[in-house]
Design a protein around this motif. Structure first.
Motif, mmCIF file in Angstrom:
data_model
loop_
_atom_site.group_PDB
_atom_site.id
_atom_site.type_symbol
_atom_site.label_atom_id
_atom_site.label_comp_id
_atom_site.label_asym_id
_atom_site.label_seq_id
_atom_site.Cartn_x
_atom_site.Cartn_y
_atom_site.Cartn_z
ATOM 1 N N LEU A 130 -3.015 1.070 -9.285
ATOM 2 C CA LEU A 130 -2.504 1.630 -7.734
ATOM 3 C C LEU A 130 -3.587 1.874 -6.964
ATOM 4 N N GLY A 186 3.251 -7.177 -6.196
ATOM 5 C CA GLY A 186 2.928 -6.244 -7.108
ATOM 6 C C GLY A 186 3.069 -6.588 -8.495
ATOM 7 N N TRP A 229 7.406 -0.714 -10.625
ATOM 8 C CA TRP A 229 7.044 -1.041 -9.128
ATOM 9 C C TRP A 229 8.210 -1.467 -8.549
ATOM 10 N N THR A 238 -3.257 2.920 -14.997
ATOM 11 C CA THR A 238 -2.596 3.031 -13.661
ATOM 12 C C THR A 238 -2.978 3.568 -12.471
ATOM 13 N N SER A 269 0.961 -1.145 0.004
ATOM 14 C CA SER A 269 -0.204 -0.021 -0.122
ATOM 15 C C SER A 269 0.888 1.122 0.106
ATOM 16 N N ALA A 284 2.503 1.818 -3.627
ATOM 17 C CA ALA A 284 1.350 2.077 -4.202
ATOM 18 C C ALA A 284 0.900 3.761 -4.137
ATOM 19 N N ARG A 319 1.228 6.637 -7.003
ATOM 20 C CA ARG A 319 0.025 7.303 -7.188
ATOM 21 C C ARG A 319 0.347 8.783 -6.759
ATOM 22 N N THR A 379 5.270 -1.161 -15.949
ATOM 23 C CA THR A 379 4.795 -0.811 -14.775
ATOM 24 C C THR A 379 5.462 -1.648 -13.687
ATOM 25 N N LEU A 422 -4.209 -1.792 -5.503
ATOM 26 C CA LEU A 422 -3.129 -2.351 -4.570
ATOM 27 C C LEU A 422 -3.150 -1.559 -3.246
ATOM 28 N N ILE A 423 -3.508 -0.241 -3.224
ATOM 29 C CA ILE A 423 -3.648 0.350 -1.992
ATOM 30 C C ILE A 423 -4.975 -0.075 -1.203
#
Length: 391
Positions: A58, A129, A108, A54, A9, A12, A16, A104, A61-62
């Motif tokens: 993200l 990720g 990451w 994206t 998180s 990400a 972000r 990406t 993922l968060i």
């Protein structure tokens, strides 16, 4: 596992917060490795799609959303439809998505290293990720292919409907906007035209492929009229070939817009004759013009042939010899010697057969020459022997 997710998180969030740079670098990587998009000047669409996708990844993922639940962004779906309109192929778009996904994953891994280089959980965080993006990519590629196909089919249907409307206008009037109609059809109206109408007999046949096989010149203008009928125009000539499972009517080669219409009308007339053969047939109007005129009502045509030929319609060898003899006799103007020469028979044999024919018909041949000649023509063109009584 909780610690890894917390780290996922945080990474990400870092990406972000830098979304504009991340999206721009992602778009640049795609543009370099997929030059088709650069050539089509789609950089702005590419950048917007990269940013939107994206952000979707993200944010998932968060929030700890599983990749199986993450779909394409609304912006990306809209841009896919735009790419179809621009004529960009599905394999090009798929390649762009893969390049973007790999870029990406690289971003990451770098972000994980920058933030947690000495943490023991850095490797599982990077792995999480990477796997997330790979799973997401597989899912969206399938979704994208579905959307791409649906949009392509929609555009094809709309284009076909517009072209059919244009052709209907050409067949019924003299439109003032001929140049724009030609541009939409991709077909010039000033030259010579030979029209063909194809219709499936009921079996699964690719009418467009059949049409291309018939024309000897460039690919013809093809206008689907309905699910089983295709209208075509080309410069000719058309091959007189069999097309299994298809009825084909062929008009004459004619010039200009009037010829465009006239040849189509002839092809439609010829098609009516071809349709009398259940297995499919190719009918050229110059060969079946008389028959086409006579079979506006096929039932009445059959009644006419039956009344004129009667017993001569039998499917026996004897009846076939009698029909051949009568046909030759009529074609040479009623001269038995010339008919014998044509058939390779002595003229007395011809006279004997003619006498037999008159006995079967119970009337003389001479007063009904035109009727008999037309009946024989229809008998051959319509395949009426399949209906004839057996002797």
């Amino acid at each position: 596992m909780t610690a890894v997710r917390d780290m996922v998180s945080k990474v990400a969030h870092d990406l972000r917060d830098d979304i504009d740079n991340v999206a721009r670098r992602n778009a640049q990587a795609i543009s370099l490795q997929v030059p088709e998009l650069h050539a089509a000047r789609l950089e702005e669409i590419l950048l917007i799609s990269c940013r939107a996708n994206t952000i979707v990844v993200l944010d998932a993922l968060i929030a700890g959303v599983p990749p199986e639940s993450v779909e394409l962004s609304a912006e990306a779906l809209g841009h896919i439809r735009t790419l179809v309109v621009y004529g960009i192929a599905l394999d090009v778009v798929s390649r762009a998505y893969r390049v973007g996904a790999y870029d990406t994953m690289e971003r990451w891994s770098k972000a994980v290293t920058d933030r947690f280089a000495t943490d023991a959980k850095a490797v599982p965080t990077a792995t999480y990720g990477t796997r997330f993006v790979l799973t997401w990519m597989d899912r969206v590629l399938a979704q994208m292919a579905h959307e791409f196909k649906a949009e392509d089919e929609r555009i094809t249907r709309e284009r076909a409907l517009r072209q059919l409307a244009d052709v209907r206008l050409l067949l019924s009037s003299d439109p003032a906007n001929l140049t724009s109609i030609e541009a939409r059809l991709g077909y010039r109206l000033a030259g010579k035209h030979q029209a063909v109408v194809l219709r499936r007999t009921g079996v699964a046949v690719d009418l467009a492929h059949a049409a291309r096989a018939l024309f000897t010149g460039p690919t013809p203008l093809q206008i689907p009229f309905d699910d089983s009928t295709l209208w075509c125009w080309g410069s000719g000539p058309v091959r007189d070939a069999e097309v299994p499972g298809v009825w084909v009517g062929v008009g004459r080669v004619r010039p200009g817009l009037d010829g465009f219409r006239a040849s189509h009308a002839e092809a439609t007339e010829a098609l009516r004759v071809a349709e009398l053969n259940p297995a499919g047939a190719v009918a050229l109007i110059e060969n079946v013009a008389v028959t086409a005129l006579c079979v506006v009502d096929p039932h009445r045509a059959l009644e006419f042939v039956t009344g004129a030929l009667g017993p001569l319609m039998a499917t026996t060898d004897a009846a076939q010899r009698q029909r051949d003899t009568l046909q030759a006799f009529l074609e040479v103007g009623g001269n038995s010697r010339q008919a014998g020469t044509r058939l390779g028979l002595h003229h007395n044999t011809v006279r004997y057969r003619l006498t037999q024919i008159e006995e079967l018909l119970e009337r003389p041949i001479s007063p009904q020459r035109l009727e008999l000649e037309l009946a024989l023509r229809l008998f051959d063109d319509l395949g009426i022997a399949t209906h004839a009584p057996h002797a």
